[in-house]
Write a protein that holds these residues in place. Structure first.
Motif, PDB file in Angstrom:
ATOM      1  N   ILE A  16       9.136 -33.947  43.581  1.00  0.00           N
ATOM      2  CA  ILE A  16       9.303 -34.165  44.901  1.00  0.00           C
ATOM      3  C   ILE A  16      10.923 -33.228  44.806  1.00  0.00           C
ATOM      4  O   ILE A  16      11.668 -33.114  44.205  1.00  0.00           O
ATOM      5  CB  ILE A  16      10.120 -35.729  45.356  1.00  0.00           C
ATOM      6  CG1 ILE A  16       8.560 -36.892  45.631  1.00  0.00           C
ATOM      7  CG2 ILE A  16      10.738 -34.912  46.657  1.00  0.00           C
ATOM      8  CD1 ILE A  16       9.319 -38.182  45.988  1.00  0.00           C
ATOM      9  N   ARG A  17      10.688 -32.051  45.635  1.00  0.00           N
ATOM     10  CA  ARG A  17      11.637 -31.319  46.458  1.00  0.00           C
ATOM     11  C   ARG A  17      12.356 -30.994  47.310  1.00  0.00           C
ATOM     12  O   ARG A  17      11.116 -31.776  48.359  1.00  0.00           O
ATOM     13  CB  ARG A  17      11.344 -29.494  46.361  1.00  0.00           C
ATOM     14  CG  ARG A  17      11.917 -28.527  45.984  1.00  0.00           C
ATOM     15  CD  ARG A  17      10.888 -27.281  46.043  1.00  0.00           C
ATOM     16  NE  ARG A  17      10.321 -27.086  47.922  1.00  0.00           N
ATOM     17  CZ  ARG A  17       9.507 -26.379  47.574  1.00  0.00           C
ATOM     18  NH1 ARG A  17       9.610 -25.527  46.278  1.00  0.00           N
ATOM     19  NH2 ARG A  17       8.968 -25.940  48.803  1.00  0.00           N
ATOM     20  N   ALA A  18      13.637 -30.986  46.995  1.00  0.00           N
ATOM     21  CA  ALA A  18      14.257 -30.909  48.605  1.00  0.00           C
ATOM     22  C   ALA A  18      15.023 -29.669  48.891  1.00  0.00           C
ATOM     23  O   ALA A  18      15.817 -29.612  48.087  1.00  0.00           O
ATOM     24  CB  ALA A  18      15.574 -32.678  48.425  1.00  0.00           C
ATOM     25  N   LEU A  19      14.776 -29.471  50.082  1.00  0.00           N
ATOM     26  CA  LEU A  19      14.982 -27.781  50.585  1.00  0.00           C
ATOM     27  C   LEU A  19      16.437 -27.937  51.660  1.00  0.00           C
ATOM     28  O   LEU A  19      16.092 -29.369  52.069  1.00  0.00           O
ATOM     29  CB  LEU A  19      13.819 -27.171  51.025  1.00  0.00           C
ATOM     30  CG  LEU A  19      12.662 -26.469  50.166  1.00  0.00           C
ATOM     31  CD1 LEU A  19      12.211 -25.927  50.914  1.00  0.00           C
ATOM     32  CD2 LEU A  19      13.841 -25.793  49.048  1.00  0.00           C
ATOM     33  N   MET A  20      17.713 -27.747  51.226  1.00  0.00           N
ATOM     34  CA  MET A  20      18.411 -28.155  51.991  1.00  0.00           C
ATOM     35  C   MET A  20      19.212 -26.128  52.619  1.00  0.00           C
ATOM     36  O   MET A  20      19.492 -25.248  51.070  1.00  0.00           O
ATOM     37  CB  MET A  20      19.157 -28.432  51.953  1.00  0.00           C
ATOM     38  CG  MET A  20      20.679 -28.206  50.578  1.00  0.00           C
ATOM     39  SD  MET A  20      19.212 -28.489  49.300  1.00  0.00           S
ATOM     40  CE  MET A  20      18.842 -30.445  49.118  1.00  0.00           C
ATOM     41  N   SER A  21      19.540 -25.516  53.777  1.00  0.00           N
ATOM     42  CA  SER A  21      20.250 -23.907  53.968  1.00  0.00           C
ATOM     43  C   SER A  21      21.645 -24.265  53.938  1.00  0.00           C
ATOM     44  O   SER A  21      22.414 -25.602  53.814  1.00  0.00           O
ATOM     45  CB  SER A  21      19.433 -24.115  54.701  1.00  0.00           C
ATOM     46  OG  SER A  21      19.732 -24.115  55.921  1.00  0.00           O
ATOM     47  N   ALA A  22      22.712 -23.782  53.519  1.00  0.00           N
ATOM     48  CA  ALA A  22      23.904 -24.090  53.690  1.00  0.00           C
ATOM     49  C   ALA A  22      23.897 -21.627  53.297  1.00  0.00           C
ATOM     50  O   ALA A  22      23.514 -21.115  53.606  1.00  0.00           O
ATOM     51  CB  ALA A  22      24.906 -23.886  52.069  1.00  0.00           C
ATOM     52  N   ARG A  23      25.893 -22.132  54.174  1.00  0.00           N
ATOM     53  CA  ARG A  23      26.332 -20.592  54.592  1.00  0.00           C
ATOM     54  C   ARG A  23      26.230 -19.292  53.415  1.00  0.00           C
ATOM     55  O   ARG A  23      26.364 -18.841  53.339  1.00  0.00           O
ATOM     56  CB  ARG A  23      27.206 -20.805  55.352  1.00  0.00           C
ATOM     57  CG  ARG A  23      27.592 -21.996  56.269  1.00  0.00           C
ATOM     58  CD  ARG A  23      28.509 -22.181  57.189  1.00  0.00           C
ATOM     59  NE  ARG A  23      28.604 -23.444  57.942  1.00  0.00           N
ATOM     60  CZ  ARG A  23      28.354 -24.914  58.100  1.00  0.00           C
ATOM     61  NH1 ARG A  23      28.320 -25.473  57.228  1.00  0.00           N
ATOM     62  NH2 ARG A  23      27.891 -25.609  59.174  1.00  0.00           N
ATOM     63  N   ASN A  24      26.794 -20.187  52.636  1.00  0.00           N
ATOM     64  CA  ASN A  24      27.436 -19.345  50.876  1.00  0.00           C
ATOM     65  C   ASN A  24      26.781 -19.783  50.105  1.00  0.00           C
ATOM     66  O   ASN A  24      25.915 -21.497  49.754  1.00  0.00           O
ATOM     67  CB  ASN A  24      28.772 -18.977  51.141  1.00  0.00           C
ATOM     68  CG  ASN A  24      29.440 -20.285  51.236  1.00  0.00           C
ATOM     69  OD1 ASN A  24      29.171 -20.792  50.676  1.00  0.00           O
ATOM     70  ND2 ASN A  24      30.083 -19.592  52.276  1.00  0.00           N
TER      71      ASN A  24
END
Length: 362
Positions: free
Chosen positions: A305-313
């Motif tokens: 299972i892969r969790a993806l999440m975006s961040a500012r840097n």
């Protein structure tokens, strides 16, 4: 002026005149520097503040030498035997003027950098300009020093003749020198190319030679990469022109982080997806742009299972990935312990499959 010089001309000696000129220059320097200091404290003017922080020391030398040079120039018209005093003051003035011009370039650099905003979440444009300003500053300082030395050599006939002879002789060795310096010239040209095409910028996140780090310095001939464990990787600047490397923040500072989990087939994927979304909503590390949780692979004993999440840097992306791992593992352990990875073994008594979490052989 001539009457003033005659008044000070004690026994046809220029030293009293030079002393008075130097003292007058120091007094004038102190007045100018004090005025700059008072203005810098009372007014919020970036230019005056930059001059106060970087220029005042050189003025103690430049203004007195300028006055002494002007006085000795006038004095030797009637006393040519003291021409050496003007020559010495002129040499000193050229040296201090070169110093003054380099400080002016540094002041301009600080004023321009002071206008950049590095605190915004996406500071990509600011880092681009910062890289260009730093490189152009170094080029200007080199040109100023070369120009100052050239003026110094050309100021005197004897030295100028030697200089012409050296330049003529240099033609004989130009080919040899060219071959010997091709790597240095290549590094310099690569530095110019990097400064303006910008495959890398200051503070870019890169992977080079298998190491993860940030671009800390871009010099004329080499680049310093700050590795995550505080080591420094020094690379020739041509490396970033000739060899492939990863730049995670070339066009945008934001990144997509990933976290992988190996869980058995009884895992409630939808519940994990809801938990991930709840974790992201309650942390400032997530930039609110994108997220996902998907089953990306299946193995004999577990699924990936892969969790993806975006961040500012990149820094926030790393912290966010660690946070998601901790919270998801804690959630599974407390709510769905049967989902922890283990081996699927057959229950002969009830003819039902079971899960073993002790990793024993079936």
């Amino acid at each position: 002026m001539n009457e003033f010089l005659e008044l000070l001309d004690y026994k046809n000696s220029p030293w009293l005149i030079i002393l008075v000129a130097g003292l007058a220059g120091l007094v004038l320097s102190a007045i100018v520097i004090k005025a700059i200091s008072i203005t810098a404290r009372k007014k919020d003017w970036p230019i005056i503040r930059a001059i106060h922080e970087n220029q005042t020391s050189v003025l103690y030398f430049f203004i007195p030498l300028l006055i002494i040079t002007l006085i000795t120039k006038t004095y030797i018209l009637s006393h040519p035997r003291y021409g050496f005093t003007h020559a010495i003051s002129k040499i000193a003035l050229i040296a201090v003027s070169t110093w003054l011009m380099t400080r002016v370039v540094i002041i301009i650099e600080k004023i321009l950098i002071g206008k950049l905003d590095f605190d915004q979440p996406d500071n990509n444009d600011a880092r681009k300009l910062f890289t260009k300003i730093k490189f152009v500053k170094r080029m200007f300082i080199i040109l100023i020093i070369v120009f100052g030395v050239s003026i110094l050599l050309l100021s005197f006939d004897s030295v100028r003749q030697y200089g012409v002879g050296i330049l003529t002789s240099a033609g004989i060795f130009s080919v040899i020198i060219g071959f010997a310096a091709q790597k240095s010239l290549g590094n310099l040209l690569a530095g110019i190319q990097i400064a303006f095409t910008q495959p890398i910028k200051i503070d870019d996140v890169v992977i080079v030679e298998g190491e993860w780090g940030r671009i800390e310095e871009i010099n004329l001939t080499y680049v310093v990469v700050n590795i995550w464990d505080l080591r420094r990787l020094i690379l020739p600047i041509t490396y970033f022109i000739e060899k492939p490397f990863q730049n995670w923040t070339r066009n945008d500072s934001s990144l997509i982080g990933t976290a992988f989990f190996n869980l058995n087939y009884q895992t409630p994927v939808e519940k994990l997806r809801e938990k991930l979304h709840n974790i992201l909503l309650n942390t400032p590390l997530w930039d609110g742009k994108s997220w996902a949780l998907q089953v990306t692979d299946t193995q004999a004993q577990f699924m990936v299972i892969r969790a993806l999440m975006s961040a500012r840097n990149s820094s926030q992306a790393f912290d966010l990935r660690c946070l998601v791992r901790e919270k998801i593992i804690e959630f599974i352990r407390e709510e769905y312990p049967e989902s922890l990875p283990g081996l699927l073994i057959e229950d002969k008594k009830h003819d039902q499959p079971g899960i073993s979490n002790n990793f024993s052989n079936p």
